[in-house]
Design an enzyme around this catalytic site. Structure first.
Site, mmCIF file in Angstrom:
data_model
loop_
_atom_site.group_PDB
_atom_site.id
_atom_site.type_symbol
_atom_site.label_atom_id
_atom_site.label_comp_id
_atom_site.label_asym_id
_atom_site.label_seq_id
_atom_site.Cartn_x
_atom_site.Cartn_y
_atom_site.Cartn_z
ATOM 1 N N GLU A 81 0.810 -1.208 0.000
ATOM 2 C CA GLU A 81 0.000 0.000 0.000
ATOM 3 C C GLU A 81 0.853 1.272 0.000
ATOM 4 O O GLU A 81 0.557 2.229 -0.701
ATOM 5 C CB GLU A 81 -0.925 0.009 1.219
ATOM 6 C CG GLU A 81 -1.944 1.106 1.116
ATOM 7 C CD GLU A 81 -2.863 1.109 2.318
ATOM 8 O OE1 GLU A 81 -3.961 1.643 2.196
ATOM 9 O OE2 GLU A 81 -2.472 0.569 3.378
ATOM 10 N N ASP A 82 1.922 1.265 0.794
ATOM 11 C CA ASP A 82 2.684 2.503 0.975
ATOM 12 C C ASP A 82 3.783 2.707 -0.063
ATOM 13 O O ASP A 82 4.337 3.789 -0.154
ATOM 14 C CB ASP A 82 3.295 2.542 2.388
ATOM 15 C CG ASP A 82 2.221 2.702 3.447
ATOM 16 O OD1 ASP A 82 1.051 2.888 3.048
ATOM 17 O OD2 ASP A 82 2.539 2.637 4.639
#
Ligand code: MN
Length: 738
Positions: A81-82
Site C-alpha cells: 500500500e505505501d
C-alpha cells in the site's frame, strides 16, 4: 551486508530464537531486508524510520506464537500500500509465497472502519474484514497487532484522528479481540482507546488505582503468601499471579453500574494456575475453607466454557480487613487460552491446528456473512454484527445435557433453531426445567430446555421474526417463508405497500403504483415487483428501507397536485365503538381498520397518558394527552369530535417493540463527550435513530432521537445521561414539530 544494517531486527531475531517454535530465520530476514528497502526514506510521524512499525508488529505476532509466514507478512504488511511504485502484490507472492501474499492483501484491504463513515462504507468494511477472517484467521491476528502498535504510538496524531482511531478501536477491534478470546490484546486496546476518548476520566481513575494500590501494597502479597503455603502443604504445584483491575474495567463498572470508585468490588484478584483440572476444584475447596465466600459469585467456566473458549473457576471471597477479592483458578493450558484465545492453538500446537475445533469456534463469522448476503439490508447486518460480537452469553442445557450458548435475552425459539432448523420449524411449544413455558420466554443460565415439536406443525409464524434475538434464527425463519410461502409473501408484501401508499397519501392508480414498485425493485437489484413483495413478505428487506425509495420515486415522477387540507369527518356514534387492537401496542375506541401512528411532535411512550386524534387519510394519530398541539387543537371547537380514547396494551414481558423519543442534550464542549454519550447509550442497548449537534459559544446542543421501550426505560436513560461528566442538561423535546 553491514552488521549495523541489521540492528533494528536484532531484538526480533532474539525473540524468534528464544521461542520454542522452529522459525525459518532466513525467510524472515529476507522479508525484513525487503521491507526495509521498500520503506527506505519513509518516516513515521514520530520521526522514527518507518520500518520500526512493521518490526514492532512482527514482534507482537511472534509473542502470539504465530508462524514464519505470519511474521513475514507482519514485516511486509504496509509495503504494497505505501510503496506502490516499488512493489505490488504479485511481487510479494513471487518472493514469499501464496500465504504471505494472502495475509498482506488481507491486512491491506481492511481499511479503517471509521465509525462516522457513511453507513454503506462502514458496513462494506466490516464485511471485508469478516471475509478476510473467514479465509484465514491469521489475517486478523496480524491486523490486531498492527492496531495495537498504532494505538501505542497514537499520541503523535492530531486530535481528530486520535479520536476517530480510538473510537474505532473501542467499537470494532476490542470487541473482536474479545470475541476471539484474546484477552491481553483486548485489554490493551481498551485502555489505550479510553485514554484518548476520555483523557481526564482515564487519568482520574488511574490516579485512584495507584493510590488505592499504594495504600494496600501488602494486601495481595500477604494473600499470595498465605495461599501459597497452604498449597505447598498439600503438595500442589502452582503459580500465583496477583493483579488489580485495569483502568478501563473500573471505568466501565463505574459508569455501567453507576458506582463510585470505592464501591468497586473485585478490585483485587488472585489467579492460581495449577497442573490439572481436578486440582482446580481441590484448590477451590481450599480457598472456600480459608476465606468467607461471597454468595452468588461462584462461576464454573471449566465445565461450561464461554463461547470464546475461556475456561476458569471464579469465586469472590473476603480477605483480611474485610477487603473482597476475586480468585480465578485454572490450568496452565486454560491460562494460555485465556490470554491468547484462538491464537493459542497456533502457539502450542506447533503448526498442525485442530481444524475441526477452530472451524467450529469461527462458525459465527460465516453465519454473519450469510446474514449479509441473505438480507441485502445493511441495517440488519450491522445489527447482527453488533449482537453477535458484543453479546453476553446465557448457557442452557438440552435434556441430554449438551450446553447451548445463546446471546443474552435470546428466546426459546432461538434455542430451537440453534439446535436444528427442523426443530425450530416444527416447534409447537417448550418446557423450561420440565414446565411448559411460552415460546417467547428467555431462558436463564443453567435452565434445561426441551423443545416440543410436532410433524403436523404448520411451520413458524411471522411474528417470530420480531421475537427472536439471533440472526441465525431470523435467517432460518426467513428461509422457510422464502421457500414455502412465496404466494403468501407476495400478498402480504403487496398489501403492506398499498397501506403505506394510503398512509402517506400518495395518490395514484393501481398500475402507477405497480410501476413505482417495479422501478424501485429494479434499482435494488431485483427482477420484478413480485420479488420485492416476496422479500418484504418474508422479511428479507424491511419496509422502512423501501419506504423512502418509494416516496422519492412517487414525488419525482407521479405526484399530482397537493392533497386538500384535512377536513372534519363525521363522528361515529358511541354505540358503534368497538375495541380494536392494533399491532402498535395501542387500543383505540374507534373504527375498525384505522391505521394508528405516533405523533412526531410528542412521541408518546408506553406508560404515559395518551389520546387519539382522527386525521383524514392517515388514520388516527396518537399524542401524549398533554401535548401542546393537542391543547391547541382542543381550543378549536370544530375539532370536538375528532378526539378518541386510546390506551396502551403492551403484553408484559414484551421487549421487542420500541418507540422513538426526541431529546435534547446541552453539554460543555469536550472532545470525547459525544463518545461518552454514545458509549453510554450503546451500553444500555439504546439505538440512536438520528443525531445532530450545534455549537453555541463554548457549549453544544445535541438533538437526538432514540428508541426506547417505555416511559420508565426512557427515564432511566435520561438519568444515566445526566450523570455523564460535562452534560449540563437533558430534556425531552415535545411539540417541536407537527
Ligand atoms: Mn501498519
Amino acid at each position: 551486508m553491514l552488521a549495523e544494517e541489521l540492528r533494528p531486527i536484532e531484538q526480533l531475531i532474539e525473540l524468534l530464537e528464544n521461542s520454542n517454535k522452529k522459525y525459518d530465520l532466513e525467510k524472515i530476514k529476507k522479508a525484513f531486508l525487503y521491507a526495509d528497502e521498500m520503506h527506505k526514506g519513509q518516516l513515521r510521524q514520530s520521526g522514527e524510520p518507518y520500518i520500526s512499525h512493521p518490526i514492532a508488529v512482527a514482534e507482537s505476532v511472534v509473542s502470539l506464537g504465530l508462524d514464519t509466514d505470519s511474521v513475514c507478512a507482519a514485516l511486509l504488511h504496509d509495503t504494497v500500500e505505501d510503496c506502490p511504485d516499488k512493489t505490488n502484490l504479485d511481487e510479494v507472492r513471487k518472493l514469499f509465497g501464496d500465504d504471505v501474499a494472502l495475509f498482506v492483501d488481507g491486512v491491506t484491504k481492511i481499511k479503517s472502519i471509521n465509525v462516522e463513515d457513511k453507513e454503506e462504507t462502514h458496513i462494506e468494511n466490516i464485511r471485508k474484514m469478516l471475509l478476510a477472517m473467514s479465509r484465514d484467521i491469521r489475517v486478523i491476528f496480524i491486523k490486531l497487532c498492527d492496531r495495537m502498535h498504532n494505538m501505542r504510538t497514537l499520541y503523535v496524531k492530531k486530535d481528530a484522528k486520535r479520536r476517530a482511531t480510538a473510537l474505532e478501536t473501542m467499537h470494532v477491534y476490542a470487541p473482536l479481540a474479545h470475541r476471539l478470546g484474546m484477552q491481553r490484546i483486548k485489554q490493551e486496546l481498551e485502555n489505550y482507546a479510553l485514554m484518548y476518548l476520555d483523557p481526564i476520566g482515564y487519568q482520574e481513575i488511574k490516579a485512584n488505582i495507584d493510590d488505592k494500590f499504594g495504600k494496600n501494597v501488602n494486601f495481595i502479597e500477604n494473600i499470595t503468601n498465605h495461599v501459597s503455603s497452604r498449597l505447598e502443604a498439600i503438595d500442589i504445584k502452582h503459580k500465583l499471579k496477583g493483579r488489580v483491575k485495569t483502568v478501563y474495567s473500573v471505568y466501565r463498572k463505574m459508569y455501567n453500574q453507576n458506582k463510585s470508585f470505592d464501591e468497586i468490588y473485585d478490585f483485587y484478584a488472585l489467579r492460581i494456575i495449577v497442573d490439572t483440572e481436578l486440582e482446580c476444584y481441590t484448590v477451590l475447596g481450599l480457598i472456600h475453607e480459608m476465606y468467607k465466600s461471597v454468595p452468588g459469585r461462584f462461576k464454573d467456566y471449566i465445565s461450561t466454557p464461554k463461547p470464546n473458549m475461556y475456561q476458569s473457576l471464579h469465586t469472590t471471597v473476603i480477605g483480611k480487613d474485610g477487603i473482597p477479592f476475586e480468585v480465578q483458578i485454572r490450568t496452565r493450558d486454560m491460562d494460555h487460552v485465556a490470554e491468547y484465545g484462538i491464537a493459542a492453538h497456533w502457539k502450542y500446537k506447533s503448526g498442525e491446528k485442530s481444524s475441526v475445533d477452530i472451524d467450529k469456534k469461527l462458525d459465527w463469522i460465516s453465519k454473519l456473512i450469510d446474514t449479509e448476503t441473505d438480507t441485502r439490508d445493511p441495517d440488519e447486518f450491522l445489527h447482527a454484527f453488533k449482537i453477535d460480537i458484543f453479546h453476553d452469553e446465557t448457557f442452557v442445557f438440552t435434556p441430554k445435557g449438551d450446553v447451548i450458548a445463546l446471546p443474552l435475552g435470546a428466546t426459546l425459539i432461538d434455542f430451537a433453531y440453534s439446535i436444528h432448523t427442523g426443530v425450530g420449524n416444527k416447534m409447537i411449544g417448550a418446557k423450561i426445567n420440565g414446565r411448559i413455558a411460552p415460546i417467547d420466554s428467555q431462558p436463564k443460565n443453567g435452565d434445561i430446555v426441551e423443545v416440543i415439536t410436532s410433524n403436523s406443525s404448520k411451520g413458524p409464524s411471522r411474528d417470530w421474526l420480531n421475537i427472536v434475538k439471533t440472526s441465525e434464527a431470523r435467517n432460518k425463519i426467513r428461509q422457510w417463508f422464502k421457500k414455502e410461502k412465496r404466494q403468501e409473501n407476495i400478498a402480504v408484501g403487496k398489501n403492506e405497500i398499498e397501506k403505506m401508499f394510503n398512509r402517506k397519501r400518495m395518490a395514484c392508480t393501481d398500475s402507477e403504483r405497480e410501476e413505482i414498485v417495479l422501478t424501485v425493485a429494479k434499482r435494488i437489484g431485483m427482477v420484478d415487483a413480485n420479488d420485492l413483495y416476496n422479500a418484504l413478505g418474508y422479511g428479507g428487506i424491511s419496509y422502512t428501507k423501501v419506504e423512502s425509495k418509494l416516496t422519492d420515486e412517487y414525488e419525482k415522477n407521479y405526484k399530482k397536485e397537493a392533497p386538500k387540507e384535512i377536513s372534519v369527518i363525521e363522528p361515529t356514534p358511541q354505540s358503534a365503538f368497538k375495541k380494536r387492537k392494533s399491532n402498535s401496542g395501542v387500543i383505540v375506541d374507534g373504527e375498525e381498520g384505522c391505521a394508528v401512528k405516533f405523533a412526531k411532535c410528542c412521541n408518546p411512550l408506553p406508560g404515559e397518558v395518551i389520546i387519539g386524534f382522527i386525521t383524514k387519510g392517515y388514520g388516527i394519530s396518537i399524542h401524549k394527552a398533554d401535548c401542546p398541539n393537542i391543547s391547541s387543537a382542543f381550543a378549536n371547537e370544530d375539532n370536538a369530535d375528532r378526539f378518541v380514547k386510546a390506551e396502551w396494551d403492551i403484553p408484559s414481558g414484551n421487549t421487542v417493540s420500541t418507540y422513538e423519543s426526541a431529546i435534547q442534550i446541552f453539554v460543555t464542549n469536550r472532545i470525547s463527550i459525544l463518545a461518552d454519550i454514545s458509549v453510554a447509550l450503546a451500553e444500555m442497548k439504546v439505538d440512536i435513530v438520528s443525531i445532530n449537534t450545534k455549537n453555541v459559544d463554548g457549549a453544544s446542543i445535541i438533538n437526538m432521537t432514540i428508541s426506547c421501550k417505555n416511559i420508565e426505560h426512557f427515564n432511566s436513560i435520561i438519568s444515566r445521561l445526566r450523570n455523564i461528566k460535562d452534560v449540563i442538561r437533558v430534556t425531552r423535546v415535545i411539540g417541536a414539530s407537527t
